[in-house]
Design a protein around this motif. Structure first.
Motif, PDB file in Angstrom:
ATOM      1  N   GLY A  61      51.200  21.100  36.092  1.00 26.73           N
ATOM      2  CA  GLY A  61      51.712  21.462  34.773  1.00 26.73           C
ATOM      3  C   GLY A  61      51.984  22.953  34.743  1.00 26.73           C
ATOM      4  O   GLY A  61      51.167  23.746  35.217  1.00 26.73           O
ATOM      5  N   ALA A  62      53.121  23.368  34.171  1.00 27.69           N
ATOM      6  CA  ALA A  62      53.573  24.751  34.333  1.00 27.69           C
ATOM      7  C   ALA A  62      53.972  25.407  33.025  1.00 27.69           C
ATOM      8  O   ALA A  62      54.095  24.772  31.977  1.00 27.69           O
ATOM      9  N   CYS A  63      54.207  26.731  33.125  1.00 30.11           N
ATOM     10  CA  CYS A  63      54.587  27.544  31.973  1.00 30.11           C
ATOM     11  C   CYS A  63      56.056  27.372  31.584  1.00 30.11           C
ATOM     12  O   CYS A  63      56.488  27.914  30.559  1.00 30.11           O
ATOM     13  N   ASP A  64      56.835  26.658  32.397  1.00 26.51           N
ATOM     14  CA  ASP A  64      58.228  26.379  32.032  1.00 26.51           C
ATOM     15  C   ASP A  64      58.344  25.052  31.292  1.00 26.51           C
ATOM     16  O   ASP A  64      59.435  24.470  31.220  1.00 26.51           O
ATOM     17  N   ASN A  65      57.226  24.551  30.772  1.00 26.51           N
ATOM     18  CA  ASN A  65      57.144  23.322  29.972  1.00 26.51           C
ATOM     19  C   ASN A  65      57.326  22.053  30.798  1.00 26.51           C
ATOM     20  O   ASN A  65      57.523  20.975  30.225  1.00 26.51           O
ATOM     21  N   SER A  66      57.240  22.170  32.118  1.00 27.45           N
ATOM     22  CA  SER A  66      57.552  21.036  32.987  1.00 27.45           C
ATOM     23  C   SER A  66      56.315  20.445  33.647  1.00 27.45           C
ATOM     24  O   SER A  66      55.345  21.144  33.947  1.00 27.45           O
ATOM     25  N   LEU A  69      57.412  30.922  36.665  1.00 22.53           N
ATOM     26  CA  LEU A  69      56.705  31.378  35.474  1.00 22.53           C
ATOM     27  C   LEU A  69      55.197  31.218  35.581  1.00 22.53           C
ATOM     28  O   LEU A  69      54.452  31.923  34.907  1.00 22.53           O
ATOM     29  N   GLY A  70      54.737  30.295  36.407  1.00 17.41           N
ATOM     30  CA  GLY A  70      53.302  30.125  36.572  1.00 17.41           C
ATOM     31  C   GLY A  70      52.868  28.681  36.459  1.00 17.41           C
ATOM     32  O   GLY A  70      53.435  27.897  35.684  1.00 17.41           O
ATOM     33  N   CYS A  71      51.849  28.323  37.215  1.00 16.95           N
ATOM     34  CA  CYS A  71      51.307  26.966  37.221  1.00 16.95           C
ATOM     35  C   CYS A  71      49.930  26.996  36.554  1.00 16.95           C
ATOM     36  O   CYS A  71      49.075  27.802  36.921  1.00 16.95           O
ATOM     37  N   ASN A  72      49.726  26.121  35.581  1.00 16.77           N
ATOM     38  CA  ASN A  72      48.483  26.125  34.800  1.00 16.77           C
ATOM     39  C   ASN A  72      47.474  25.076  35.231  1.00 16.77           C
ATOM     40  O   ASN A  72      46.269  25.249  34.988  1.00 16.77           O
ATOM     41  N   HIS A 126      57.908  17.830  27.107  1.00 15.86           N
ATOM     42  CA  HIS A 126      57.159  18.936  26.507  1.00 15.86           C
ATOM     43  C   HIS A 126      58.089  20.098  26.147  1.00 15.86           C
ATOM     44  O   HIS A 126      59.063  20.380  26.868  1.00 15.86           O
ATOM     45  N   THR A 127      57.767  20.775  25.052  1.00 12.67           N
ATOM     46  CA  THR A 127      58.594  21.886  24.576  1.00 12.67           C
ATOM     47  C   THR A 127      57.832  23.212  24.576  1.00 12.67           C
ATOM     48  O   THR A 127      58.320  24.201  24.027  1.00 12.67           O
ATOM     49  N   ASP A 128      56.643  23.237  25.172  1.00  4.89           N
ATOM     50  CA  ASP A 128      55.857  24.458  25.289  1.00  4.89           C
ATOM     51  C   ASP A 128      55.032  24.349  26.574  1.00  4.89           C
ATOM     52  O   ASP A 128      55.100  23.340  27.286  1.00  4.89           O
ATOM     53  N   TRP A 129      54.257  25.376  26.866  1.00  5.77           N
ATOM     54  CA  TRP A 129      53.481  25.403  28.099  1.00  5.77           C
ATOM     55  C   TRP A 129      52.643  24.132  28.276  1.00  5.77           C
ATOM     56  O   TRP A 129      51.963  23.702  27.336  1.00  5.77           O
ATOM     57  N   VAL A 130      52.698  23.581  29.472  1.00  8.92           N
ATOM     58  CA  VAL A 130      51.838  22.447  29.811  1.00  8.92           C
ATOM     59  C   VAL A 130      50.494  23.010  30.252  1.00  8.92           C
ATOM     60  O   VAL A 130      50.407  23.733  31.247  1.00  8.92           O
ATOM     61  N   ARG A 131      49.439  22.683  29.509  1.00  8.34           N
ATOM     62  CA  ARG A 131      48.130  23.286  29.750  1.00  8.34           C
ATOM     63  C   ARG A 131      47.262  22.498  30.726  1.00  8.34           C
ATOM     64  O   ARG A 131      46.415  23.076  31.409  1.00  8.34           O
TER      65      ARG A 131
END
Length: 306
Positions: free
Chosen positions: A181-186, A152-155, A210-215
């Motif tokens: 930190g990633a877009c899969d909340n992980s 999903l992507g890495c932030n 986390h329950t949403d995107w990790v920024r």
């Protein structure tokens, strides 16, 4: 209560996404959606723009200064899929020393490794990969085995500080660690050895809170602590502090605070004892750990108050 010290007229024509001081706080780099990077010379409260760098073709997400032992090097990443490293030859005179464009992705975050590991840069991409770029033998190159974080992507990405014991394996081989930190909340912690054929291995965590995107993620830069520690923040409005007492243990998250807006950035003080948290309601709060290992807010600053 924190107080505003000074303001800087950046002359950017669009939103500013990042600003970073160099090692000595004598230079400030800013980047923006206007596709430019600006470098300021700092003298007390005076900020003089010495260069405007036009090396990207889309919004520039992040900038980062290398350790001064390697010279004046500035890295940047952009929505156009590029990572650029520039060197200052003389004040205001910059030259590109490395550029790579990753096709059909945005490079969302970059981070320099601790200088004890050499000149290495991690780049987190929107396709979930984390690419390691290093300078060896007078040549810039990419590590042949990227970190496959998620689809999903890495932030965000952050390196563990060098530790005289834990950063060495068998036969004194260097051990690298970083957190993403990633877009899969992980949140994921990765470990690998300096040998080229070493495959990155994900370390165990006790939960995925986390329950949403990790920024953003930020490893505490203090190797003298009796445990490893980093912070993570998310659009779920929460910040967690993660601890690991020995490399064999699983990482354990502790809730720092639930905020009133999405949390965009976390950043440690140089000593790794104070955490700055930036939230979507234009507020920055400072947090410090007490003797009983609980966390307390020690200061706050908002745009409305200044």
């Amino acid at each position: 209560m924190a107080a505003l010290v000074t303001t800087v007229d950046s002359s950017h024509e669009d939103m500013i996404h990042d600003c970073q001081f160099d090692y000595y706080s004598k230079k400030l780099a800013t980047c923006s959606s206007d596709r430019t990077i600006k470098v300021f010379e700092v003298n007390g409260d005076i900020y003089h723009c010495s260069a405007t760098l036009n090396v990207h073709e889309a919004p520039v997400w992040q900038v980062g200064w290398a350790h001064p032992k390697f010279g004046v090097l500035l890295a940047s990443c952009s929505y156009d899929g590029s990572v650029v490293i520039q060197k200052e030859l003389s004040q205001g005179n910059w030259a590109r020393v490395f550029e790579n464009r990753f096709p059909e992705v945005s490079v969302n975050s970059i981070a320099w490794a601790p200088h004890e590991f050499g000149l290495m840069l991690a780049a987190a991409c929107s396709d979930g990969k984390v690419v390691i770029i290093e300078y060896k033998g007078g040549v810039w190159s990419q590590r042949s085995t990227p970190i496959h974080n998620d689809a999903l992507g890495c932030n965000a990405v952050s390196w563990a500080p060098y530790h005289p014991v834990h950063s060495h394996g068998e036969n004194n081989t260097l051990v690298y660690r970083l957190v993403t930190g990633a877009c899969d909340n992980s949140v994921r912690v990765w470990r690998w050895l300096e040998s080229e054929d070493s495959v990155p291995v994900q370390e165990a965590t006790k939960a995925e809170p986390h329950t949403d995107w990790v920024r953003d993620v930020a490893w505490a830069p203090n190797p003298s602590l009796p445990y490893s520690m980093f912070a993570s923040c998310s659009e779920d409005r929460k910040v967690y502090i993660w601890r690991q007492r020995t490399p064999a243990e699983a990482w354990e998250p502790q809730l720092l605070h639930s905020f009133e807006a999405p949390v965009w950035r976390v950043s440690w003080s140089v000593t790794g004892t104070v955490l700055a948290v930036s939230t979507g309601d234009h507020r920055v709060t400072l947090w410090k750990q007490s003797v009983d290992e609980s966390w307390m807010r020690i200061s706050s600053l908002s745009e409305a108050e200044n």
